[in-house]
Structures are given as structure tokens and as C-alpha cells.
Design a protein around this motif. Structure first.
Motif, mmCIF file in Angstrom:
data_model
loop_
_atom_site.group_PDB
_atom_site.id
_atom_site.type_symbol
_atom_site.label_atom_id
_atom_site.label_comp_id
_atom_site.label_asym_id
_atom_site.label_seq_id
_atom_site.Cartn_x
_atom_site.Cartn_y
_atom_site.Cartn_z
ATOM 1 N N ASP A 185 -4.215 21.008 -65.913
ATOM 2 C CA ASP A 185 -3.985 22.119 -64.978
ATOM 3 C C ASP A 185 -4.224 23.479 -65.608
ATOM 4 O OD1 ASP A 185 -3.328 20.185 -63.198
ATOM 5 O OD2 ASP A 185 -1.229 20.754 -62.953
ATOM 6 N N VAL A 186 -4.181 23.575 -66.930
ATOM 7 C CA VAL A 186 -4.445 24.856 -67.592
ATOM 8 C C VAL A 186 -5.825 25.372 -67.193
ATOM 9 C CG1 VAL A 186 -4.699 26.021 -69.813
ATOM 10 C CG2 VAL A 186 -2.963 24.233 -69.539
ATOM 11 N N LEU A 187 -6.789 24.476 -67.117
ATOM 12 C CA LEU A 187 -8.151 24.866 -66.745
ATOM 13 C C LEU A 187 -8.191 25.436 -65.325
ATOM 14 C CD1 LEU A 187 -9.930 21.719 -68.214
ATOM 15 C CD2 LEU A 187 -9.995 24.030 -69.169
ATOM 16 N N ALA A 225 -2.397 33.444 -70.389
ATOM 17 C CA ALA A 225 -1.605 32.358 -69.800
ATOM 18 C C ALA A 225 -0.558 31.858 -70.778
ATOM 19 C CB ALA A 225 -2.534 31.212 -69.377
ATOM 20 N N TRP A 226 -0.944 31.726 -72.037
ATOM 21 C CA TRP A 226 -0.006 31.259 -73.070
ATOM 22 C C TRP A 226 1.116 32.272 -73.296
ATOM 23 C CZ3 TRP A 226 1.332 33.040 -77.991
ATOM 24 C CH2 TRP A 226 2.051 32.130 -78.786
ATOM 25 N N LEU A 227 0.778 33.533 -73.386
ATOM 26 C CA LEU A 227 1.797 34.560 -73.623
ATOM 27 C C LEU A 227 2.812 34.615 -72.484
ATOM 28 C CD1 LEU A 227 -0.381 37.489 -75.035
ATOM 29 C CD2 LEU A 227 1.341 36.160 -76.283
ATOM 30 N N ILE A 228 2.347 34.521 -71.257
ATOM 31 C CA ILE A 228 3.260 34.544 -70.108
ATOM 32 C C ILE A 228 4.217 33.368 -70.177
ATOM 33 C CG2 ILE A 228 3.388 34.306 -67.593
ATOM 34 C CD1 ILE A 228 0.658 35.810 -67.511
ATOM 35 N N ALA A 229 3.701 32.195 -70.517
ATOM 36 C CA ALA A 229 4.554 31.013 -70.618
ATOM 37 C C ALA A 229 5.605 31.177 -71.705
ATOM 38 C CB ALA A 229 3.700 29.770 -70.882
ATOM 39 N N GLN A 230 5.236 31.785 -72.842
ATOM 40 C CA GLN A 230 6.204 31.946 -73.934
ATOM 41 C C GLN A 230 7.320 32.916 -73.555
ATOM 42 O OE1 GLN A 230 5.204 29.552 -76.221
ATOM 43 N NE2 GLN A 230 3.592 29.564 -74.662
ATOM 44 N N VAL A 231 6.938 34.037 -72.958
ATOM 45 C CA VAL A 231 7.949 35.022 -72.544
ATOM 46 C C VAL A 231 8.879 34.416 -71.504
ATOM 47 C CG1 VAL A 231 8.289 37.236 -71.369
ATOM 48 C CG2 VAL A 231 6.497 37.009 -73.113
ATOM 49 N N CYS A 232 8.318 33.703 -70.539
ATOM 50 C CA CYS A 232 9.138 33.087 -69.495
ATOM 51 C C CYS A 232 10.035 31.998 -70.076
ATOM 52 C CB CYS A 232 8.245 32.496 -68.399
ATOM 53 S SG CYS A 232 7.448 33.739 -67.366
ATOM 54 N N CYS A 233 9.558 31.292 -71.089
ATOM 55 C CA CYS A 233 10.372 30.249 -71.710
ATOM 56 C C CYS A 233 11.609 30.849 -72.371
ATOM 57 C CB CYS A 233 9.539 29.476 -72.734
ATOM 58 S SG CYS A 233 10.453 28.156 -73.558
ATOM 59 N N VAL A 234 11.433 31.907 -73.133
ATOM 60 C CA VAL A 234 12.582 32.562 -73.767
ATOM 61 C C VAL A 234 13.546 33.091 -72.715
ATOM 62 C CG1 VAL A 234 13.315 34.454 -75.273
ATOM 63 C CG2 VAL A 234 11.242 33.163 -75.819
ATOM 64 N N LEU A 291 6.296 25.375 -72.739
ATOM 65 C CA LEU A 291 5.464 26.145 -73.671
ATOM 66 C C LEU A 291 3.988 26.092 -73.311
ATOM 67 C CD1 LEU A 291 7.018 25.170 -77.133
ATOM 68 C CD2 LEU A 291 7.586 27.093 -75.670
ATOM 69 N N LEU A 292 3.625 25.184 -72.413
ATOM 70 C CA LEU A 292 2.228 25.072 -72.002
ATOM 71 C C LEU A 292 1.859 26.203 -71.050
ATOM 72 C CD1 LEU A 292 1.995 21.249 -71.178
ATOM 73 C CD2 LEU A 292 1.523 22.392 -73.357
ATOM 74 N N PRO A 293 0.578 26.536 -70.951
ATOM 75 C CA PRO A 293 0.134 27.482 -69.917
ATOM 76 C C PRO A 293 0.171 26.833 -68.532
ATOM 77 C CG PRO A 293 -1.365 27.486 -71.791
ATOM 78 C CD PRO A 293 -0.486 26.275 -71.936
#
Length: 412
Positions: free
Chosen positions: A80-82, A124-133, A169-171
């Protein structure tokens, strides 16, 4: 007798918030470092892309930017990342079936990706990391409304350390989705109904299960206002209900927009098509063959597959799904009534999703957002035996499933 003042309440809330953020950051840092190192090693042994095979995982095997992309991002460029990155870059309509993906996450990726000069995967990765925290911190605060800090710590640890906890942690949408759901709950518990409705709207615009939060929040609303309604009448509910209406209105807005793209099908003569209009787009059903039906229909497909063409992916999904379903049902009898409503509604929705060719595909990830299960598991985790048994089982399944994901042998 001690007198509780507004100032002391505010100070206590500030301390809880600071504690929650410190714990969330520490938990995220350790978990993400472990996840990155494990993925980097697995992808070096089983490379999928040319870039993975050409750049070694140890530093400094390439320029820093190229090496970081190889170690952190490329092992996550799956499934789904794609789709999300493609929608962010090209908009809807560039691939058949892309309107099955709700718009908030691709929209955020598009905005940040353009700001980063076209680095959409990084965005996409950065958004996922911020939302995870933020999710870990917000869930911690929600749990402490009813339990102690130790239970909040175990809840967040069990959530992110669960077999599909790495999906946060995934996008993917999971971190944004559950952050929006938990934020809506926290705002509702605090009586901030416009904020709760807006957060619920964000959840509805992130993924189909987001709109489920409306039902349990209505229960919380009634619990807060039932005494007031007896004295003031139903007019006391006008403002909070107006706030909560933002959630279904957000979903309605998305459906209307999707209809302008020619991807909606609803007939008043067939009320069952309303489910498809709300949750499954026609193009999604055409591309993947996904439909909604009774839970035993999907179970029947799974049994047929096991009899005729058994494969490990189905066995693993089925085993973990049954464990999580048992935990969901057991916790529903013990947690807050609103949590039980959410858990049972979402479990029923998960079991009603039918993939004839790949039964129960993605089912573990769908169960992972049933967060009340982890709250009750954390309460049971006061027992050292339960705590270590849970951590050990999760670690074994996590190691297996995470490696399978990187090797393209497991669709999360």
C-alpha cells in the motif's frame, strides 16, 4: 480535607502530559531503532530492489543520503505504500482502484513531499513517525484517565510490540488513523465535543474504520449529559451533537468527492449497497475482489483454501486473528462500555471483509487498532507471568512477520 483547585488539576494534567511524551519518545526511539536494524539486515539477505542489492547496509557504504534511504526507506517500499505515494504525486485516477484509499494521508504526503522537493516516500515515512509518537503519548494520557501510569506504559508497549505493531512505523495510515481515534476519545472524555468531532472526521478521512468511533462517542456523550437532559431537556445535547456530526460529515464529503470521480454505487432499491458506498468503492471491489458479507462467508473461503491449497500466510493470519479475536471478546466484558462498543463493532467489520482469493488478508493489522484489547491486556500484565508470556509471544511473532514483510512474503 484537601481542596482540589483548578490550578492543581492543570498542574497534574501537565505532569501527566510531560510523562506521556517522555515515555512515548523513549519507547519509539528504542523500537524504531530495532525495527530499522532488523529490516536493513533482512533486506540485505533478501533484496527486492536493485538499490537494495547495490548498497550495503553497513555505514558508510555509500553517501549518507543514499545509505539512509537504503537502510530506512527502501525496506518499507511495499504494497500500500506504493499506492499512497502514487496518489500524493499524481492525484486520484492515475491507477484503477486508487479511490479506495481515503484522502487525508495522501494529502499530507503531497504537501510535505512538495516541501521536501519531491521526496514523497520520505514525507510519508516522516508523517508516520510523528503520528506514531503522538499516538503513544495520546494513548498513554487516555489510559491514565482510568488507570495508573504503569498500566499506561504496558498498554503502549503491548500495542507497538504486538505482531503487527510495526505497521505504526510503516508509511501506512495506521498511526494517523489510531492517533485520530484516540484523540477523538480523549477530547470526548474531556467534554470537548467539537474537537472530538474534528478528530473523528480526520479518522474517517484516513480510513474506513475511522467512522466507527462515532458510536462509542455517542455513548460517552450520553453518560456525560443524561443528568443534564433530565433537567434542561434535549436542547442540552444540541451543541455536543453538532460537534460530533463533523465525523460523519467528513465521510460524506469524501463520498461526494469520490462520486464526482465516478466511483460510487448506491441504489435505494438495494439498501445493502449503502455499505459498499460508505466503505468499499466499486473500483476497489473490481480490482481486489473485496466485498462485505457475513463473517462465516470469509471463514468458509479460508477453510476451502486450507483443504485445497494450504499455505503458511493463511495459517499464520488465521492463528493470530483467532487469538486477537479472543482477547477482544474477553476485554469487551471488562473495559468501559464505550470501549466495548468500539471493539465489538470493529471486530465485526473486520470479520465481514471478504477476500475470496486471499481470505483474511490484512486481518491482523485491522485488529491491531482495537486498542481497548491492549488496555485490558496491560491490566492483566500486572502479573509477571502474563507480562513475560505476552512479551515473549509478541517478540517471536513480530520477528517472523516483520522479516516476511520485508521479503514480500507477508501482506500486512
Amino acid at each position: 480535607m484537601a481542596i482540589t483547585t483548578n490550578a492543581s488539576i492543570d498542574q497534574s494534567a501537565a505532569r501527566t502530559s510531560a510523562t506521556a511524551w517522555r515515555w512515548a519518545l523513549r519507547l519509539y526511539a528504542g523500537y524504531s531503532a530495532l525495527f530499522i536494524l532488523w529490516n536493513a539486515w533482512v533486506s540485505s539477505v533478501y533484496p527486492k530492489w536493485v538499490e537494495e542489492a547495490s548498497v550495503a547496509v553497513w555505514f558508510p557504504s555509500a553517501p549518507v543520503g543514499t545509505w539512509l534511504e537504503r537502510v530506512v526507506l527502501l525496506p518499507l517500499l511495499r504494497y500500500d505504500v506504493l499506492w499512497y505515494v502514487g496518489i500524493a504525486q499524481h492525484g486520484y485516477g492515475h491507477r484503477p482502484g486508487d479511490t479506495a484509499f481515503h484522502p487525508l494521508y495522501p494529502l499530507l504526503i503531497g504537501v510535505l513531499g512538495r516541501f521536501l522537493g519531491g521526496a514523497y516516500l520520505l514525507a510519508a515515512w516522516l508523517i508516520a513517525q510523528v503520528c506514531c509518537v503522538a499516538l503513544l503519548a495520546m494513548l498513554y494520557r487516555l489510559v491514565t484517565l482510568d488507570d495508573d501510569d504503569a498500566t499506561a506504559q504496558r498498554t503502549t508497549l503491548f500495542l507497538i510490540g504486538s505482531p503487527l505493531g510495526f505497521s505504526f512505523l510503516l508509511p501506512y495510515t495506521e498511526s494517523l488513523l489510531l492517533l485520530s481515534i484516540v484523540a477523538a476519545w480523549y477530547a470526548g472524555r474531556k467534554g470537548r465535543w467539537w474537537l472530538a468531532g474534528a478528530a473523528g472526521g480526520a479518522a474517517a478521512l484516513t480510513k474506513q474504520p475511522g467512522v466507527v468511533v462515532v458510536a462509542p462517542l455517542l455513548w460517552e456523550l450520553w453518560q456525560q449529559y443524561r443528568v443534564t437532559v433530565r433537567t434542561m431537556g434535549a436542547r442540552a445535547l444540541i451543541r455536543p451533537l453538532a460537534g460530533l456530526s463533523l465525523t460523519p460529515l467528513a465521510l460524506l464529503g469524501w463520498i461526494v468527492y469520490r462520486a464526482t470521480l465516478g466511483d460510487v454505487a448506491f441504489s435505494w432499491r438495494e439498501p445493502g449497497t449503502l455499505v459498499s458506498a460508505l466503505l468499499v468503492t466499486p473500483s476497489y471491489a473490481d480490482v481486489w475482489g473485496e466485498t462485505f458479507s457475513w463473517p462465516w462467508v470469509n471463514f468458509g473461503y479460508a477453510l476451502n483454501q486450507l483443504r485445497e491449497h494450504p499455505y503458511f500466510y493463511l495459517l499464520l493470519n488465521l492463528m493470530v486473528m483467532l487469538i486477537m479475536l479472543a482477547l477482544t471478546l474477553a476485554s469487551a466484558a471488562r473495559v468501559r462500555r464505550s470501549y466495548a462498543i468500539y471493539s465489538l463493532a470493529l471486530a465485526a467489520m473486520n470479520l465481514a471483509i471478504v477476500y475470496p482469493l486471499w481470505p483474511y488478508m490484512g486481518i491482523i493489522r485491522r485488529f491491531t487498532i482495537i486498542f481497548p484489547m491492549f488496555i485490558q491486556l496491560a491490566r492483566w500484565g500486572r502479573s509477571p507471568a502474563v507480562l513475560w508470556l505476552t512479551l515473549t509471544c509478541n517478540a517471536i511473532l513480530w520477528t517472523l512477520i516483520a522479516s516476511m514483510y520485508v521479503r514480500n512474503a507477508f501482506v500486512p
